[in-house]
Design a protein around this motif. Structure first.
Motif, mmCIF file in Angstrom:
data_model
loop_
_atom_site.group_PDB
_atom_site.id
_atom_site.type_symbol
_atom_site.label_atom_id
_atom_site.label_comp_id
_atom_site.label_asym_id
_atom_site.label_seq_id
_atom_site.Cartn_x
_atom_site.Cartn_y
_atom_site.Cartn_z
ATOM 1 N N ASP A 91 -20.140 1.475 30.715
ATOM 2 C CA ASP A 91 -20.678 1.122 28.947
ATOM 3 C C ASP A 91 -21.702 0.294 29.071
ATOM 4 O O ASP A 91 -22.018 -0.498 28.212
ATOM 5 N N GLU A 92 -22.492 0.875 29.963
ATOM 6 C CA GLU A 92 -24.340 0.592 29.853
ATOM 7 C C GLU A 92 -25.009 1.729 30.116
ATOM 8 O O GLU A 92 -24.542 2.645 29.911
ATOM 9 N N PRO A 93 -26.556 1.332 29.389
ATOM 10 C CA PRO A 93 -26.673 2.938 29.621
ATOM 11 C C PRO A 93 -27.824 3.491 30.592
ATOM 12 O O PRO A 93 -27.148 3.077 31.857
ATOM 13 N N ILE A 94 -27.477 4.978 30.405
ATOM 14 C CA ILE A 94 -27.522 5.640 32.002
ATOM 15 C C ILE A 94 -28.412 6.422 31.290
ATOM 16 O O ILE A 94 -28.821 6.818 30.728
ATOM 17 N N ILE A 95 -28.726 7.210 32.408
ATOM 18 C CA ILE A 95 -29.479 8.702 32.650
ATOM 19 C C ILE A 95 -28.529 9.785 32.950
ATOM 20 O O ILE A 95 -28.289 9.684 33.882
ATOM 21 N N CYS A 96 -28.111 10.398 31.866
ATOM 22 C CA CYS A 96 -27.379 11.876 32.356
ATOM 23 C C CYS A 96 -27.967 13.135 32.352
ATOM 24 O O CYS A 96 -28.693 13.226 31.516
ATOM 25 N N ALA A 97 -28.361 13.972 33.477
ATOM 26 C CA ALA A 97 -28.812 14.652 33.707
ATOM 27 C C ALA A 97 -30.477 14.974 33.101
ATOM 28 O O ALA A 97 -31.021 15.420 31.483
ATOM 29 N N GLY A 98 -31.301 13.477 33.328
ATOM 30 C CA GLY A 98 -32.500 13.366 32.966
ATOM 31 C C GLY A 98 -32.507 12.606 31.083
ATOM 32 O O GLY A 98 -33.817 12.443 31.531
ATOM 33 N N ALA A 99 -31.944 12.944 31.022
ATOM 34 C CA ALA A 99 -31.466 12.310 29.610
ATOM 35 C C ALA A 99 -30.863 11.064 29.307
ATOM 36 O O ALA A 99 -29.643 11.202 29.558
ATOM 37 N N PRO A 100 -31.923 10.129 28.427
ATOM 38 C CA PRO A 100 -30.908 8.329 28.206
ATOM 39 C C PRO A 100 -29.617 8.332 27.324
ATOM 40 O O PRO A 100 -29.715 9.164 26.245
ATOM 41 N N VAL A 101 -28.535 8.170 27.838
ATOM 42 C CA VAL A 101 -27.573 8.344 26.542
ATOM 43 C C VAL A 101 -26.667 6.358 27.143
ATOM 44 O O VAL A 101 -26.603 5.768 27.927
ATOM 45 N N SER A 102 -26.411 6.176 26.028
ATOM 46 C CA SER A 102 -26.289 4.599 25.741
ATOM 47 C C SER A 102 -24.830 4.706 24.899
ATOM 48 O O SER A 102 -24.394 5.269 24.767
ATOM 49 N N VAL A 122 -16.670 10.290 24.315
ATOM 50 C CA VAL A 122 -16.811 11.118 25.089
ATOM 51 C C VAL A 122 -17.404 10.645 26.026
ATOM 52 O O VAL A 122 -18.277 9.638 26.080
ATOM 53 N N PRO A 123 -16.535 10.607 27.695
ATOM 54 C CA PRO A 123 -17.345 9.670 28.662
ATOM 55 C C PRO A 123 -18.439 10.664 28.350
ATOM 56 O O PRO A 123 -18.497 11.851 28.922
ATOM 57 N N VAL A 124 -19.280 10.072 29.125
ATOM 58 C CA VAL A 124 -20.547 10.126 30.047
ATOM 59 C C VAL A 124 -20.993 9.997 31.226
ATOM 60 O O VAL A 124 -21.246 8.506 31.159
ATOM 61 N N ALA A 125 -20.845 10.766 31.644
ATOM 62 C CA ALA A 125 -20.863 10.229 33.637
ATOM 63 C C ALA A 125 -22.083 10.664 33.785
ATOM 64 O O ALA A 125 -22.398 11.961 34.025
ATOM 65 N N SER A 126 -22.432 9.849 34.469
ATOM 66 C CA SER A 126 -23.713 10.064 35.371
ATOM 67 C C SER A 126 -23.383 9.942 36.929
ATOM 68 O O SER A 126 -23.128 8.636 37.283
ATOM 69 N N CYS A 127 -24.034 10.975 37.588
ATOM 70 C CA CYS A 127 -24.014 10.768 39.088
ATOM 71 C C CYS A 127 -25.139 9.983 39.709
ATOM 72 O O CYS A 127 -25.089 10.025 41.451
#
Length: 169
Positions: A107-118, A38-43
């Motif tokens: 493929d690095e840890p991000i914050i998406c909509a305020g939530a950490p995602v790795s 699942v692509p998880v994209a943070s802006c």
């Protein structure tokens, strides 16, 4: 939606060079998607623009991705819905990321909509929203969910059998 996260972080971009590199990195990212990812994209809030439309959704779906998560926007929602592809996003907009964004990381840890995602976090979503379950606790979360589902089933049955809410809870 159930799958494993592949992360991509966007940031501000303004130039043709930003755009050329953006497209190269987005294409490379999408062509590396494997079934179940699942692509998880943070802006990088507050920058919000359309991250995914019908073309990118089709590319991801054809590679076996069950859906996409972003704190940005989407467009072509009707067509994407008709495709059966699942998108969790901040809203709808025709405003594309062209000359507005660049890729900061993949493929690095991000914050998406305020939530950490790795990368490799389990992504679970339905009509109520979605969550990212860290890889380190996926077994424990699965067991807790099974217990919660059984408890909910028993409470519903009790309520249907006339047991008072105060007793069921």
């Amino acid at each position: 939606l159930v799958g494993f996260a592949r992360t991509i972080q966007f940031g501000p971009g303004k130039t043709q060079e930003d755009y050329d590199l953006l497209m190269e990195r987005v294409v490379t990212f999408l062509e590396s998607i494997k079934p179940g990812e699942v692509p998880v994209a943070s802006c990088g809030l507050p920058n919000r623009y359309t991250i995914i439309g019908e073309i990118l959704a089709t590319a991801a779906q054809e590679r076996g991705s069950p859906g996409w998560v972003t704190d940005g926007y989407t467009r072509d929602a009707k067509r994407i819905r008709e495709m059966g592809y699942h998108i969790f996003c901040a809203g709808l907009s025709p405003l594309s990321f062209i000359k507005r964004a660049r890729v900061l990381s993949v493929d690095e840890p991000i914050i998406c909509a305020g939530a950490p995602v790795s990368p490799h976090d389990m992504i679970i979503g339905d009509q109520d929203g979605c969550v990212a379950v860290p890889q380190s606790c996926q077994s424990d979360v699965y067991e807790m969910l099974q217990e919660d589902l059984e408890a909910d089933r028993l409470m519903r049955r009790g309520l249907r059998d006339g047991v008072a809410l105060s007793k069921v809870l």
